[in-house]
Scaffold this active site. Structure first.
Site, PDB file in Angstrom:
ATOM      1  N   HIS A   1      88.136 -18.274 -46.357  1.00 31.61           N
ATOM      2  CA  HIS A   1      89.582 -18.275 -46.156  1.00 31.61           C
ATOM      3  C   HIS A   1      89.855 -19.104 -44.906  1.00 31.61           C
ATOM      4  O   HIS A   1      89.032 -19.121 -43.984  1.00 31.61           O
ATOM      5  CB  HIS A   1      90.025 -16.824 -45.953  1.00 31.61           C
TER       6      HIS A   1
ATOM      7  N   ASP B   1      83.995 -11.891 -42.074  1.00 30.59           N
ATOM      8  CA  ASP B   1      85.383 -11.682 -42.460  1.00 30.59           C
ATOM      9  C   ASP B   1      85.370 -10.629 -43.568  1.00 30.59           C
ATOM     10  O   ASP B   1      84.976 -10.913 -44.701  1.00 30.59           O
ATOM     11  CB  ASP B   1      85.954 -13.019 -42.956  1.00 30.59           C
TER      12      ASP B   1
ATOM     13  N   GLN C   1      88.536  -8.743 -47.505  1.00 29.27           N
ATOM     14  CA  GLN C   1      88.528  -8.316 -48.919  1.00 29.27           C
ATOM     15  C   GLN C   1      87.467  -7.272 -49.211  1.00 29.27           C
ATOM     16  O   GLN C   1      87.454  -6.684 -50.294  1.00 29.27           O
ATOM     17  CB  GLN C   1      88.308  -9.526 -49.841  1.00 29.27           C
TER      18      GLN C   1
ATOM     19  N   LYS D   1      95.473  -4.933 -46.141  1.00 31.44           N
ATOM     20  CA  LYS D   1      94.748  -5.092 -47.414  1.00 31.44           C
ATOM     21  C   LYS D   1      93.977  -3.813 -47.763  1.00 31.44           C
ATOM     22  O   LYS D   1      93.285  -3.752 -48.768  1.00 31.44           O
ATOM     23  CB  LYS D   1      93.786  -6.269 -47.320  1.00 31.44           C
TER      24      LYS D   1
ATOM     25  N   CYS E   1      94.647 -19.890 -49.699  1.00 33.78           N
ATOM     26  CA  CYS E   1      94.187 -20.165 -48.322  1.00 33.78           C
ATOM     27  C   CYS E   1      92.688 -20.420 -48.293  1.00 33.78           C
ATOM     28  O   CYS E   1      92.007 -20.072 -47.319  1.00 33.78           O
ATOM     29  CB  CYS E   1      94.529 -19.032 -47.366  1.00 33.78           C
TER      30      CYS E   1
HETATM   31  N1  PLP Z   1      90.131 -13.458 -44.955  1.00 29.48           N
HETATM   32  C1  PLP Z   1      90.281 -13.199 -46.246  1.00 29.48           C
HETATM   33  C2  PLP Z   1      89.077 -13.220 -47.135  1.00 29.48           C
HETATM   34  C3  PLP Z   1      91.545 -12.944 -46.746  1.00 29.48           C
HETATM   35  O1  PLP Z   1      91.703 -12.685 -48.050  1.00 29.48           O
HETATM   36  C4  PLP Z   1      92.658 -12.962 -45.874  1.00 29.48           C
HETATM   37  C5  PLP Z   1      94.025 -12.756 -46.393  1.00 29.48           C
HETATM   38  O2  PLP Z   1      94.327 -13.097 -47.499  1.00 29.48           O
HETATM   39  C6  PLP Z   1      92.427 -13.205 -44.526  1.00 29.48           C
HETATM   40  C7  PLP Z   1      91.157 -13.446 -44.102  1.00 29.48           C
HETATM   41  C8  PLP Z   1      93.556 -13.225 -43.540  1.00 29.48           C
HETATM   42  O3  PLP Z   1      94.041 -11.946 -43.354  1.00 29.48           O
HETATM   43  P1  PLP Z   1      95.313 -11.703 -42.448  1.00 29.48           P
HETATM   44  O4  PLP Z   1      96.360 -12.669 -42.907  1.00 29.48           O
HETATM   45  O5  PLP Z   1      95.670 -10.287 -42.707  1.00 29.48           O
HETATM   46  O6  PLP Z   1      94.912 -11.943 -41.037  1.00 29.48           O
END
Ligand code: PLP
Length: 410
Positions: free
Chosen positions: A125, A202, A205, A228, A366
């Site tokens: 992401h 990260d 998910q 999430k 993203c």
């Molecule tokens: N990483 C992953 C795998 C995501 O799916 C997302 C959000 O869609 C993020 C990071 C970013 O999360 P946030 O916008 O809550 O900081």
């Protein structure tokens, strides 16, 4: 006797938003990877915080401030339990994005020098890519990529070659939001450690779907977003290994993060407060604590089986539709289904699905580099699942795809 089934109707009854109608149809919410709906217990915890403990934390002597501080620090203990770490290792952030920026700007600036290397995966992401790209640019380091194959799996056979003596950081998502790929994080972290690099995971998910234990994973930092995982937006957490956090300089400066301040010298608070400048999202954190308790109170094995069954049902139905191609076929996947419909732009398919009351995500999610790698410049349609989803909702989505084919190719 088989393992107990998840009582999906009982779960659904806990979520007020699931009773909504959209365009005259009952809402089928298949976009939980973007943000989950919130159970009433979490909404109640948020409101209760504001109604009964609305004061600032850490610096008040009055009763409400003590209650706010206890609630906030209690939530930190909840997060620590959820991740398998200790409360001192949990920093509240706005979410995954801020957590990763914190690591890049604090740990990264202190340890990554000109000529060093940072390794990211081809699945990331943007929030686990852009901060590393910026760091590398700022200090003159190199950004390396562990590529993905056609199925959307990491090419692990290339990992050792990418782990050079100058690699300082390996940044990888536990579960890909675009393709659902589950990365073998424990193996990657072990190999990174052997090569002298720290691993930043990260977990945006993964947190809602997988049981987590950061010590077993052997990573050094783990980031996730509350929203999430059934909590409100605006709050998330970073877990960091204690000895790393202890040695890290602050990132943002201000109140809450200091021990003492004079014009000629400042000493900083110990972690985790060193990394929490300013008034935090006190009641959001409490609601996050409530969300993680709620999630942990479900039969998580039954939730995982239910989500896997929804995924398998959706895959089976979509595979039978001419002109539909699923994207992301890594051997291990979690609760995310990406697909494209021949001749149709994903946004158009998503718009037709919306008219049917079915909420999905469309676009590059993203994760543009992953989409580019797979030749999907327009992105995909993505359905993502949670314990409140039903087989009927999956079927409505598939009917909606058929309808999109009918309407848009007429
Ligand atoms: N990483 C992953 C795998 C995501 O799916 C997302 C959000 O869609 C993020 C990071 C970013 O999360 P946030 O916008 O809550 O900081």
């Amino acid at each position: 006797m088989g393992a107990p089934e998840l009582d999906v109707a009982a779960v659904r009854a806990m979520f007020p938003a699931l009773g909504l109608s959209v365009h005259g149809r009952p809402l089928a919410y298949l976009d939980s990877a973007s943000t989950t709906q919130k159970p009433k217990v979490v909404l109640d915890a948020l409101v209760r915080g504001y109604e009964t403990a609305c004061a600032n934390v850490h610096r008040g002597v009055h009763a409400l401030s003590v209650a706010a501080t206890e609630g906030y620090e209690g939530a930190r203990a909840n997060v620590a339990r959820f991740l398998g770490g200790s409360p001192d290792e949990v920093v509240f952030t706005r979410g995954t994005t801020e957590a990763i920026n914190l690591v890049a700007e604090s740990y990264g600036r202190a340890h990554v020098r000109a000529g060093d290397r940072v390794l990211v995966s081809g699945l990331e992401h943007h929030s686990n890519l852009v901060p590393w790209f910026r760091l590398c640019q700022a200090v003159g380091a190199h950004l390396d990529v562990l590529p993905i194959d056609e199925a959307g799996a990491l090419e692990l056979e290339r990992l050792d070659a990418r782990l050079t003596p100058r690699t300082r950081v390996v940044a990888v998502s536990h579960v890909s939001n675009a393709l659902g790929t589950v990365a073998p994080v424990a193996e990657i972290a072990a190999r990174a450690r052997a090569a002298g690099a720290v691993t930043v995971v990260d977990g945006a998910q993964a947190a809602p779907h997988l049981p987590l234990d950061v010590r077993k994973l052997g990573c050094d930092f783990y980031a996730f977003s509350g929203h999430k995982a059934y909590a409100p937006t605006g709050v998330g957490a970073l877990w960091g290994r204690a000895e790393l956090l202890d040695a890290m300089p602050p990132w943002q400066g201000g109140g809450e993060m200091i021990a003492s301040v004079a014009f000629d010298a400042i000493t900083y608070a110990d972690p985790p407060h060193r990394f929490e400048a300013g008034t935090p999202d006190i009641f959001g954190a409490m609601a996050l604590g409530a969300a993680l308790e709620w999630l942990s109170g479900l039969d998580r094995a039954a939730v995982a089986r239910h989500e896997a069954a929804l995924l398998a049902h959706a895959e089976g139905l979509l595979d039978a539709l001419p002109g539909v191609r699923r994207v992301g076929r890594a051997p291990e996947r979690a609760a995310v289904l990406s697909f494209v419909v021949e001749g149709l732009h994903p946004h158009d398919v998503g718009t037709i699905l919306d008219l049917e009351g079915v909420a999905v995500r469309t676009g590059h999610h993203c994760a543009e580099p992953a989409m580019t790698r797979l030749g999907l410049e327009g992105g995909t349609v993505r359905a993502s699942f949670a314990p409140y989803n039903t087989f009927e909702e999956v079927e409505r989505m598939v009917q909606g795809v058929l309808r999109a084919q009918e309407v848009l190719t007429r």
